[in-house]
Design an enzyme around this catalytic site. Structure first.
Site, mmCIF file in Angstrom:
data_model
loop_
_atom_site.group_PDB
_atom_site.id
_atom_site.type_symbol
_atom_site.label_atom_id
_atom_site.label_comp_id
_atom_site.label_asym_id
_atom_site.label_seq_id
_atom_site.Cartn_x
_atom_site.Cartn_y
_atom_site.Cartn_z
ATOM 1 C CG ASN A 10 3.196 5.468 18.591
ATOM 2 O OD1 ASN A 10 3.935 5.431 19.814
ATOM 3 N ND2 ASN A 10 2.861 4.809 16.992
ATOM 4 C CD1 TRP A 11 5.726 8.208 24.056
ATOM 5 C CD2 TRP A 11 6.168 8.062 25.743
ATOM 6 N NE1 TRP A 11 5.160 9.359 25.222
ATOM 7 C CE2 TRP A 11 5.460 8.956 26.034
ATOM 8 C CE3 TRP A 11 7.103 6.537 26.452
ATOM 9 C CZ2 TRP A 11 6.085 9.320 27.624
ATOM 10 C CZ3 TRP A 11 7.028 7.132 27.848
ATOM 11 C CH2 TRP A 11 6.443 8.543 28.110
ATOM 12 C CE LYS A 12 5.858 6.572 15.460
ATOM 13 N NZ LYS A 12 6.102 6.760 14.258
ATOM 14 C CG HIS A 101 1.777 2.447 13.612
ATOM 15 N ND1 HIS A 101 3.251 2.512 13.077
ATOM 16 C CD2 HIS A 101 1.803 3.669 14.152
ATOM 17 C CE1 HIS A 101 3.312 3.980 12.660
ATOM 18 N NE2 HIS A 101 2.688 4.829 13.590
ATOM 19 C CD GLU A 103 6.713 4.023 12.459
ATOM 20 O OE1 GLU A 103 6.161 3.393 14.021
ATOM 21 O OE2 GLU A 103 6.291 5.497 12.299
ATOM 22 C CD GLU A 175 -0.557 7.400 12.740
ATOM 23 O OE1 GLU A 175 -0.197 8.377 13.401
ATOM 24 O OE2 GLU A 175 -0.101 6.416 12.483
ATOM 25 N N GLY A 181 6.263 10.928 10.195
ATOM 26 C CA GLY A 181 7.251 11.264 10.793
ATOM 27 C C GLY A 181 8.466 11.860 9.554
ATOM 28 C CB SER A 221 3.870 15.245 10.148
ATOM 29 O OG SER A 221 5.064 14.189 9.597
ATOM 30 N N GLY A 242 3.461 11.047 17.549
ATOM 31 C CA GLY A 242 4.806 10.504 17.467
ATOM 32 C C GLY A 242 5.680 11.269 18.204
ATOM 33 N N GLY A 243 6.438 12.058 17.199
ATOM 34 C CA GLY A 243 7.713 12.482 17.851
ATOM 35 C C GLY A 243 7.605 13.508 18.591
HETATM 36 P P1 PGA Z 1 4.442 11.519 13.893
HETATM 37 O O1 PGA Z 1 4.065 9.730 13.937
HETATM 38 O O2 PGA Z 1 3.634 11.885 14.509
HETATM 39 O O3 PGA Z 1 6.156 11.998 14.294
HETATM 40 O O4 PGA Z 1 4.186 11.799 12.654
HETATM 41 C C1 PGA Z 1 3.218 9.693 14.368
HETATM 42 C C2 PGA Z 1 2.432 7.862 14.352
HETATM 43 O O5 PGA Z 1 2.997 7.274 13.690
HETATM 44 O O6 PGA Z 1 1.787 7.833 15.573
#
Ligand code: PGA
Length: 266
Positions: A10-12, A101, A103, A175, A181, A221, A242-243
């Site tokens: 997930n590159w956001k 998600h 967010e 999640e 993050g 994470s 994500g990251g």
């Molecule tokens: P993260 O993000 O690996 O940077 O914690 C995961 C996500 O939000 O899907």
């Protein structure tokens, strides 16, 4: 029991088109190398920003890596300025889409009901939704984790059609909001507790055979350092990353951490 896994990047809201193309090409090369050596135990999906979908899709041509959107509209078409429909995602080559998600739940106010409608919109178009669930830090500290998960899950289970492919054509991602993050992933016991709970709820609602086929990913994470331990947990079928999906080396290392199915393990 571990079947074939799923690792989703997930590159956001990161990277312009050129960045996405380069990253996709590097991930493709790494995946192809692993496939040639028969050492890839998971399927891979990349979810770039909307503006990079077409270009990244081109970079993925000829590869087994699938393309996913990060969100979609619950509406089919019409006067919804700025929205992207399920059909539009299919049109640019997506097979998957992330739905709900945290967010979007927290920053953009998406409710359980809205997420359920988005899931239905995706399924109707033949997209495979990756539906995210997770508790906030306050909810965990108050001991409400499983209640929150149950509420979020029942919102998406109730609109599922009574039969047919749509009942199984989706994926869950657990999640914990406090782990996204932040560098602070959940402990193995916390992850397995929630994943087993989700599996149990799926089994109660859909029956055990279907529940065992729905993949439950962990996200929050995940790094190459912890991925192998997390993926070894019995009810974890992969990860939503994500990251660590923003560099090919760490994303590929996370794929490498997914255990080979028992039947082919040496
Ligand atoms: P993260 O993000 O690996 O940077 O914690 C995961 C996500 O939000 O899907």
């Amino acid at each position: 029991m571990h079947g074939r896994g799923l690792v989703v990047g997930n590159w956001k809201m990161n990277g312009l088109v050129a960045f996405g193309q380069t990253l996709a090409e590097e991930v493709c090369a790494g995946v192809a190398e692993r496939e040639r050596a028969a050492r890839l135990a998971c399927d891979v999906v990349l979810c770039p920003p909307f503006t990079s979908l077409l270009a990244v899709g081109h970079s993925l041509r000829g590869s087994s890596i699938r393309l996913g959107g990060q969100n979609l509209s619950e509406q089919e078409k019409g006067s919804f300025t700025g929205e992207i429909s399920a059909a539009m995602l299919r049109d640019v080559g997506c097979s998957h889409v992330i739905v709900g998600h945290s967010e979007r739940r927290t920053l953009l106010g998406e409710s359980d009901a809205c997420i359920a409608r988005k899931m239905v919109a995706a399924l109707r178009e033949g997209l495979r939704p990756i539906v995210c669930l997770g508790e906030s830090l306050q909810e965990r500290q108050a001991g409400h984790t499983l209640t929150v998960i149950q509420r979020q899950l029942s919102a998406i289970l109730s609109p599922l059609p009574a039969e047919g492919e749509q009942r199984t054509n989706w994926t869950v991602a657990y999640e914990p909001v406090w782990a996204i993050g932040t560098g602070q992933h959940a402990t193995n016991a916390q992850i397995q507790e929630v994943h087993a709970f989700i599996r149990g709820q799926l089994s109660d609602f859909l029956g055990a055979p279907i529940a065992s086929r729905i993949q439950i990913l962990y996200g929050g994470s995940v790094t190459p350092t912890h991925a192998a331990t997390i993926f070894s947990l019995p009810d974890v079928d992969g990860g939503l990353i994500g990251g660590a999906s923003l560099t090919a080396a760490s994303f590929l290392a996370i794929m490498d951490a997914y255990p080979a199915p028992l039947s082919t393990a040496e």
